[in-house]
Design a protein around this motif. Sequence first.
Motif, PDB file in Angstrom:
ATOM      1  N   ASP A  21      88.547  23.071  33.907  1.00 49.10           N
ATOM      2  CA  ASP A  21      87.515  22.645  34.826  1.00 49.10           C
ATOM      3  C   ASP A  21      86.319  23.534  34.618  1.00 49.10           C
ATOM      4  O   ASP A  21      86.202  24.626  35.119  1.00 49.10           O
ATOM      5  N   GLY A  22      85.458  23.093  33.741  1.00 48.43           N
ATOM      6  CA  GLY A  22      84.220  23.816  33.536  1.00 48.43           C
ATOM      7  C   GLY A  22      84.240  24.760  32.356  1.00 48.43           C
ATOM      8  O   GLY A  22      85.258  24.999  31.703  1.00 48.43           O
ATOM      9  N   LEU A  23      83.064  25.285  32.128  1.00 47.28           N
ATOM     10  CA  LEU A  23      82.781  26.119  30.978  1.00 47.28           C
ATOM     11  C   LEU A  23      83.709  27.328  30.908  1.00 47.28           C
ATOM     12  O   LEU A  23      84.219  27.682  29.863  1.00 47.28           O
ATOM     13  N   LEU A  24      83.933  27.922  32.073  1.00 51.55           N
ATOM     14  CA  LEU A  24      84.650  29.184  32.098  1.00 51.55           C
ATOM     15  C   LEU A  24      86.062  29.030  31.546  1.00 51.55           C
ATOM     16  O   LEU A  24      86.535  29.857  30.779  1.00 51.55           O
ATOM     17  N   ASP A  25      86.737  27.930  31.945  1.00 53.48           N
ATOM     18  CA  ASP A  25      88.082  27.694  31.444  1.00 53.48           C
ATOM     19  C   ASP A  25      88.075  27.561  29.932  1.00 53.48           C
ATOM     20  O   ASP A  25      88.980  28.010  29.257  1.00 53.48           O
ATOM     21  N   ARG A  26      87.011  26.905  29.442  1.00 57.50           N
ATOM     22  CA  ARG A  26      86.951  26.728  28.003  1.00 57.50           C
ATOM     23  C   ARG A  26      86.755  28.079  27.319  1.00 57.50           C
ATOM     24  O   ARG A  26      87.372  28.361  26.302  1.00 57.50           O
ATOM     25  N   PHE A  28      87.739  30.906  28.451  1.00 63.16           N
ATOM     26  CA  PHE A  28      88.969  31.663  28.607  1.00 63.16           C
ATOM     27  C   PHE A  28      90.108  31.120  27.762  1.00 63.16           C
ATOM     28  O   PHE A  28      91.119  31.761  27.604  1.00 63.16           O
ATOM     29  N   ASP A  30      91.813  28.670  28.848  1.00 62.73           N
ATOM     30  CA  ASP A  30      92.819  28.281  29.830  1.00 62.73           C
ATOM     31  C   ASP A  30      93.222  26.823  29.679  1.00 62.73           C
ATOM     32  O   ASP A  30      94.080  26.336  30.384  1.00 62.73           O
ATOM     33  N   ARG A  65      95.584   1.947  30.595  1.00 65.44           N
ATOM     34  CA  ARG A  65      94.133   2.137  30.638  1.00 65.44           C
ATOM     35  C   ARG A  65      93.558   2.400  29.256  1.00 65.44           C
ATOM     36  O   ARG A  65      92.468   1.939  28.931  1.00 65.44           O
ATOM     37  N   LEU A  70      89.673   1.700  29.037  1.00 64.85           N
ATOM     38  CA  LEU A  70      89.132   2.262  30.272  1.00 64.85           C
ATOM     39  C   LEU A  70      89.121   3.774  30.158  1.00 64.85           C
ATOM     40  O   LEU A  70      88.405   4.458  30.854  1.00 64.85           O
ATOM     41  N   GLU A  71      89.981   4.268  29.295  1.00 64.23           N
ATOM     42  CA  GLU A  71      89.932   5.676  28.958  1.00 64.23           C
ATOM     43  C   GLU A  71      89.929   5.782  27.455  1.00 64.23           C
ATOM     44  O   GLU A  71      90.536   4.966  26.768  1.00 64.23           O
ATOM     45  N   ALA A 115      92.045   0.127  47.319  1.00 64.98           N
ATOM     46  CA  ALA A 115      91.051   0.953  46.631  1.00 64.98           C
ATOM     47  C   ALA A 115      90.362   0.215  45.498  1.00 64.98           C
ATOM     48  O   ALA A 115      89.388   0.695  44.946  1.00 64.98           O
ATOM     49  N   SER A 116      90.864  -0.967  45.133  1.00 67.70           N
ATOM     50  CA  SER A 116      90.319  -1.594  43.937  1.00 67.70           C
ATOM     51  C   SER A 116      89.194  -2.573  44.240  1.00 67.70           C
ATOM     52  O   SER A 116      88.647  -3.177  43.331  1.00 67.70           O
TER      53      SER A 116
END
Lengths: 439, 351, 317
Positions: A21-26, A28, A30, A65, A70-71, A115-116
């Motif tokens: 989640d985010g730059l920092l993890d990359r 690290f 992680d 998906r 879709l992914e 939800a759809s």
Amino acid sequence: MSSEPPLIRAEGLTKHYSSDDGLLDRLFGDTQLVKAVDGVDLEIEDGETLGLVGESGCGKSSLGRTLVQLEEATAGSVYYHDSDSGERVDLTELSSSEMQEYRKEVQFIFQNPDASLNPRLTVEDIIGEAFDIHGIEEGNRNERVRELLETVGLQRSHAGRYPHEFSGGQRQRIGIARALAVDPEFIVCDEPVSALDVSVQAQILNLLEELQEEFGLSYLFIAHDLSVVEHISDRVAVMYLGNIVETGVPEDIFEEPHHPYTEALLSAIPEPDPLWVRDRVQLEGTVPSPIDPPSGCRFHTRCPQIIPPDGMDIEQAVYRDIVGLRQRIREREINVDRVREEFAEGTSTDAVADALVGQEFDHPPSGVHRDRVEEALSLVAENNWERGRELLADHYESVCERREPVLQEDANPKACHLYEQPPTESMDTGSRQQGSADD
Amino acid sequence: MSTEDTTSDGARARTSRRGRIRVTGFDSAAVRDRETFSADRTGISGAAANRRTKAWNRFKQNRSAIIGLAILAFMVFIAVFARPIQVSLLGEGFVIQPFQLAPHNTDTNLVAGNQPPSAEHPFGTSDLGRDIMSQVMVGARFSLAIGVIAVGLAVGIGVPLGAIAGYYGGWVDEAVMRLVDILYAFPFLVLAIVIIAILGQGFWNMIAALVIVGWIGYARLIRGEILSVKENEYVMAAKALGARDRSIIFRHIVPNAIAPVIVQATLAVGTIVLAAAALGFLGLGLQPGTPEWGTILSEGREAVIRGYWWVTTFPGLAIVVFVLAVNLVGDGIRDALDPQDEVGEQEGGFR
Amino acid sequence: MSLRQYVTKRLLLTVPILLGVTVITFLMTHLQPGDPVDVLIPLGANPSEEAIRQLRRQYHLNEPLYVQYFLWLKDAMVFDFGVSIQRDSLVSEAILTRLPYTLLLGVFALFIAVAIGVPAGIIAAVRKGDKVDEVSRIAALLGIATPNFWLGLILIFIFGVQLGWISTIPPSDVSVLDPALLTYMILPAVTLGTASSALLMRIMRSSMIEELNKEYVRMARAKGLAARTVIVKHVARNSLISVVTVAALQIAFIVDGAVVIEQVFSMRGVGRLILQAILQRDFPIIQAGVLMIGVVIVFANLAADIIYSFLDPRIRY
């Protein structure tokens, strides 16, 4: 099998999610990869329904998906055979604007009807959006929406209403109408009935079958429950931890499941016949994490029929317990302290190991097996986990954890070492062949 | 249910075979014989009232919110009709609003300085002899305009940036949110003061300062909402139909994520008016002599120490009443948009 | 994620924010229209060419912007912001002599805010829906709607001018903890604390209500535990967690307030120093003051996050 190429054909389809989640993890490092779909091959013929079953978290929704883009697929290909032009395109290679054209051919029905549907749009706008996007049915839009509502068993007058004014089953019908609006060839139904009441489930299943006949649709029908799939599918594929472990026609699978996992799933279906006597298969433990899936056959950590090493004289239940013990040693999950507390200071480790066997085994081993297990557990009691693990691995390593089984090429392919596997030499854990391939 | 597979003498053997007894509910024909979807009809409610009407109905029942709305309407009325409004177009002046409710104009009148409230000057006069009541009435224009314009622009910048950051994620998100984090390190008023120090004083500079400071709140708020809304399957469904990103964001995601922003923006009109008044008081707002509520108060300390309480009391009260009304309305909107919360509230209480 | 990993990660996230804060502060003098050297010349002064060249050299204005930044940052690290333009003193000295007054005001105000806000929030939540709740709601709304400088002026008028209980000008040349100053400080602190207490009260009330509706509270009540025990031992403690975060946000709120309140009460604090510097366009002082405030708030938020994650492990992921 027909000579016509399949409508959809996935080859080595892979979807990995990264947990960063985010730059920092990359920075690290992680980042952990969740291997949701790990090299799946499958084919769906024109007009066919393929049922896809597996426990929650096995990657079946991700597979669905990724199949319709879709992914984004991490690797592998999805070939779509366009019956009008006779062309075969790899959907994973298309840019998003090229894919636009094929959005009309492949559609999706979602699991959760709450939800759809966008709660702020009327039914007319929800279904009509398909026409707006693709510029079809212009001038005729509202009439077409009402026709579609009738097609799925709703009333024309419902067009002006909002989703919250409908029941769950009706909302699912709206979702189906939306998918039908673009006149698709292939629809992924992602657990379309699992959020509905049982009485409504049957109606939606029937509707889907009728629509299939009427419009010549092909389905990938995803479910976590074999009983739902049995009635609607032409073929069934069973998925475990990102891999397909068995495929076949429902009659064969239900009559005589081959893969121990399929058998376990099947035994979970309640059977109304009071004279039915098959044992219920209870799976051990929980589904392992898809971040670090088990080696070899991914099911081996929970498999009731795991294969002991060649020529070993051991009861299946005892062997199963030893497999579980090895797992717990690897995870450092054995509570030595609790056992040790029961003994006076300075008690020999042998006594502790003996007590540990009692704690860890439902079916205590005997003879040479007991000696080895006790030796390993004394090592564990001396806090030498690694040596204990190695000792047991030397003697009890199963073929199931060494080699990844593949789907063989017959009418009912299953990826399991209980059935004949290709010889080791030609085996390469990376590539697998789909059994039903006709080329 | 139907049985099959019985042996000839009628007794059935134990077996491990499944499916000798079948539940035939799944048989299409059987279901089709029943009324098409009788069990399915329950959900339709008679009146198809849409959300906005429902929210308005809930709002109407909130007494304090209605009082707040009435106060606001009154103040807007005063602001519009306090003095005539003239616009010049092509060199010619057109009077588009000829009424004057304010008892005096807001000029200086040194003879009548520092007079306590009287029939002639109900709120008294300032040290330069300005009629405070007239100043307060005309000042409503400035405060209302600053509040509405600054909030409108801040929402206009913050919502698209936050929406794009939340929807796309990745480096766009990273960049926008780091900027937000950095600006958040400065207190609201301090940052506004510094910006005015750089830009200089004036109406639009003050608006600019309040917008630069204000947008980050909306960006953060809408981003958080969007992160949760975009997980909804209807967003995936729009993608499956081939909808473009812009349409997905502004047709499917933002309308479902905007409610907290509306509430926040309403309340912020009050906060912004307070901040503008503080800037005016500090002498960093509009030009001295402008009848803006905060600017009128900039000489307040001297006046108070010399005992001229009316100079500060009435402009200050105008601010309090306005901000209070905005808060009542904002709370009313929140309760009207979020009926679930209401249910929870009723359950509270503990004795 | 373990607490240690979380703290490390959170600390590292602070680095780019701190850098950004310094960049923005540094750029203040360069974002102005015109020559940056202009802001270094006292208002009304008309220095010679040579003096201007001297200034350019002194502030490295001939170097590229990024070099200027690093030179500035190097000095800023040791709190060296040079000499004030308008007054004949070091910037750091001017700020440090005034800091204690502002700190005292802030701590005093925060204390009042918590002392009023937290109990009032608890009472309002417990007596939810009845008169007490309604009164406290209106009081809180009034507290939020009242401009703090105006409240200060009213208090000066009542207690200083009408009743004559306190002086209307601060005692001069006394140490920070002198009784005369502490007495004078009461009104500013009350003024500053009340608005904060209104906010704290509302947050405390809503998180209390949320907590009171939870299963475990219903269980405890069903088991017949005394209401007071449940409230004090469980509910209030859990609700305080959200107050901790808000308290960190209150620091920014109080700094804002201090700038205004110090002006209202003519106090010699950092806020008033910055304000005067702005009116006199004394940029070294503005930069130093703003940078200090920014850094303090970044660390306050950091502390709040860490305390929060310590109290409530769920937020770490």
